[in-house]
Design a protein around this motif. Sequence first.
Motif, PDB file in Angstrom:
ATOM      1  N   ARG A 148       0.843  -1.205   0.000  1.00 45.51           N
ATOM      2  CA  ARG A 148       0.000   0.000   0.000  1.00 45.51           C
ATOM      3  C   ARG A 148       0.877   1.253   0.000  1.00 45.51           C
ATOM      4  O   ARG A 148       0.637   2.203  -0.758  1.00 45.51           O
ATOM      5  N   ALA A 149       1.890   1.259   0.829  1.00 50.87           N
ATOM      6  CA  ALA A 149       2.809   2.398   0.873  1.00 50.87           C
ATOM      7  C   ALA A 149       3.567   2.544  -0.437  1.00 50.87           C
ATOM      8  O   ALA A 149       3.860   3.665  -0.877  1.00 50.87           O
ATOM      9  N   LEU A 150       3.894   1.416  -1.078  1.00 52.02           N
ATOM     10  CA  LEU A 150       4.578   1.481  -2.373  1.00 52.02           C
ATOM     11  C   LEU A 150       3.693   2.157  -3.407  1.00 52.02           C
ATOM     12  O   LEU A 150       4.166   3.007  -4.182  1.00 52.02           O
ATOM     13  N   GLU A 151       2.406   1.802  -3.441  1.00 51.95           N
ATOM     14  CA  GLU A 151       1.511   2.450  -4.399  1.00 51.95           C
ATOM     15  C   GLU A 151       1.409   3.949  -4.119  1.00 51.95           C
ATOM     16  O   GLU A 151       1.408   4.763  -5.040  1.00 51.95           O
ATOM     17  N   HIS A 152       1.324   4.311  -2.857  1.00 46.82           N
ATOM     18  CA  HIS A 152       1.300   5.740  -2.518  1.00 46.82           C
ATOM     19  C   HIS A 152       2.570   6.431  -2.989  1.00 46.82           C
ATOM     20  O   HIS A 152       2.533   7.547  -3.520  1.00 46.82           O
ATOM     21  N   TYR A 153       3.711   5.770  -2.785  1.00 44.66           N
ATOM     22  CA  TYR A 153       4.978   6.377  -3.214  1.00 44.66           C
ATOM     23  C   TYR A 153       5.014   6.573  -4.731  1.00 44.66           C
ATOM     24  O   TYR A 153       5.366   7.655  -5.223  1.00 44.66           O
ATOM     25  N   ALA A 166      11.235  10.876  -4.477  1.00 35.43           N
ATOM     26  CA  ALA A 166      11.559  11.061  -5.890  1.00 35.43           C
ATOM     27  C   ALA A 166      11.589  12.531  -6.277  1.00 35.43           C
ATOM     28  O   ALA A 166      10.970  12.945  -7.253  1.00 35.43           O
ATOM     29  N   ASP A 167      12.284  13.315  -5.491  1.00 38.36           N
ATOM     30  CA  ASP A 167      12.445  14.740  -5.777  1.00 38.36           C
ATOM     31  C   ASP A 167      13.893  14.962  -6.191  1.00 38.36           C
ATOM     32  O   ASP A 167      14.796  14.892  -5.354  1.00 38.36           O
ATOM     33  N   PHE A 189      13.077   4.222  -6.615  1.00 34.78           N
ATOM     34  CA  PHE A 189      12.592   3.047  -5.892  1.00 34.78           C
ATOM     35  C   PHE A 189      13.456   1.829  -6.186  1.00 34.78           C
ATOM     36  O   PHE A 189      13.774   1.042  -5.278  1.00 34.78           O
ATOM     37  N   MET A 190      13.845   1.649  -7.432  1.00 32.59           N
ATOM     38  CA  MET A 190      14.675   0.500  -7.782  1.00 32.59           C
ATOM     39  C   MET A 190      16.023   0.546  -7.072  1.00 32.59           C
ATOM     40  O   MET A 190      16.537  -0.485  -6.617  1.00 32.59           O
ATOM     41  N   VAL A 191      16.604   1.727  -6.973  1.00 34.95           N
ATOM     42  CA  VAL A 191      17.857   1.864  -6.223  1.00 34.95           C
ATOM     43  C   VAL A 191      17.616   1.531  -4.750  1.00 34.95           C
ATOM     44  O   VAL A 191      18.399   0.814  -4.120  1.00 34.95           O
ATOM     45  N   TRP A 192      16.521   2.052  -4.194  1.00 36.47           N
ATOM     46  CA  TRP A 192      16.176   1.751  -2.797  1.00 36.47           C
ATOM     47  C   TRP A 192      16.025   0.246  -2.589  1.00 36.47           C
ATOM     48  O   TRP A 192      16.548  -0.317  -1.618  1.00 36.47           O
TER      49      TRP A 192
END
Length: 641
Positions: free
Chosen positions: A186-191, A348-349, A616-619
């Motif tokens: 859920r948090a991933l979709e929000h991100y 992602a800024d 996100f992929m780097v994270w």
Amino acid sequence: MCGLLGLLTSDASAATAVDLVAAASHCMRHRGPDEAGTWHDDDLVVGFNRLSIIDIEHSHQPLRWGPTESPERYALVFNGEIYNYVELREQLLTEFDAPMHTEGDAEVIVAAFHYWGPEAVLRLRGMFAFGIWDTQTKSLFLARDPFGIKPLFLATGPRGTAFGSEKKSLLELLDRLGLDDALDHRALEHYIELQYVPEPETLHTNIGRLESGCHATLSPGRAPTITRYFNPRFDVRPFTADTAASRYSEITDVLRDSVAKHMRADVTVGSFLSGGIDSTLVAALARQHNPDLITITTGFQRDGYSEVDVAAETAEAIGVRHIVKVVSPEEFVAAIPEIVWYLDDPVADPALVPLYFLAKEARKHVKVVLSGEGADELFGGYTIYKEPLSLRGFDRLPGFARRAAGRLSDRIPEGTRGKSLLHRGSMSLEDRYYGNARSFDDARLQQVLRDYRPEWTHTDVTAPIYAESAGWDPVARMQHLDLFTWLRGDILVKADKMTMANSLELRVPFLDSEVWRVASALPVDEKIAHGTTKYALRKAIEEIIPPHVLHRRKLGFPVPIRHWLAGTEMYDWAHLTIATSQTDHLINKQFVTTMLDEHRDGVVDNSRRLWNVLIFMVWHGIFVEKTIVPTIEDHTYPVRL
């Protein structure tokens, strides 16, 4: 300014966790390289890393304090600064004859809590996240500042509760708590939709955040009881011809006072300086207290993506020593893994990358910097806040007419003038405004995410916030939403993480309780008026900052990722990141690769969406796969004991 970590056990086993907490605390040594220490009793163990700013020779933490009859009743760990600690200390001495053994602000917090209880947080002007353990009642009190300047992560399991300044340290304690490190879908979709993880979530299901403006109470074996103590409201006081001058003076006076208090330190204080009015005002007011003030700015060599020249002109006009850091594309790309490691959760800024280099350069010269974050949210500075004025005509239309306008906009080709106006005018404020950050619409979310859930989209985050502002004017509602989303999810996260990565304390004078009191009373036509934003603020400071800055268009720290992702600077890096990322079960990598190629070929500008997924992929590579190992001195994550 420091890093704190604590473990409250459910079975009085704290003594057996001292080494674990000390090692996990070392993961955030960058937040406080000057001192490190632990303290424990049967129930609680706390670790601390100190960046010494005030009362350097004393105020060591964990700090023990108590009244005369029980001098070590409490144990405190505290991250932040209390700017009115001098006044509070005098009040505590006068009213209670409180025992004081230091000249610092940490002791003032715990003494205030002893005498005033949880209501003490309402008296604190500053940024803070702290924990106070009462050894007599076996009660732990946690609190976070009103705006969320300083972070506080929480994890509660069957064996206790952990709390800390950085999530990576809590990840080391999950096993001890009886928890796993599962990803929160859920948090991933929000991100992916919003470019940041909204509070109180994190990307790990079993770790959350104490929200801004909240405090919590807990005891061994019991989960935290959370209370919101700060409920921001825009209680407008109308302007009149007779009161306008005094209201502008009130703004000037409260900002002078805030900057003066934010200058309190036993080390050198500098100031970030861009080309905008917010950082210029802060620097100009700080210069009045320190004639030798140093200002620092950053930029890029590419035309249109640098405010270096404007900042230099401003620095000369206000009479400060100025330092410039120019970031190359090669430096930018090389630093990404390290930056994401420091972030804990992805943001992602792209502006956080130059901010990282800005902080790194500043730390060579100063230990504390002032910055202009928060001015836009408080005084109405975002251009999007003017949108309700342009859409007022739609508000007068009946529902069927607005829906018809929406259907018409769907039939108009992309890029056609007027399409966006019709589309946005057909929607309610709650549907069309979700902060400054939405990068994927619902259709693209379905394409990029393997586990897309429509009930997890932006309204899941924004609806409860909008419910609190029903009946307010639309600009105030947008500001209110941004206080709870973009400000604390993006602006303040990147400010804290990028400066603390370099052991640099950042202070934000606009985000002060007294400044809020004045700014929140402004009517809408003193925020959005005469074709500009922050109108009242500009009127209040027109004699303080140089004319070339006063009415300049807002830029911030623009970053040329649109050009770099399409060119030799970043395309190959992006392609390799997508190809090697082990996120196939989460992300449609073929769709992302298509977006990258479309961007390279000039079909559509996908830069912000691509940046979102790439970060996100780097994270994921760092914190899940463990295939990306950032180059960090004395690297200690993950801890292995």
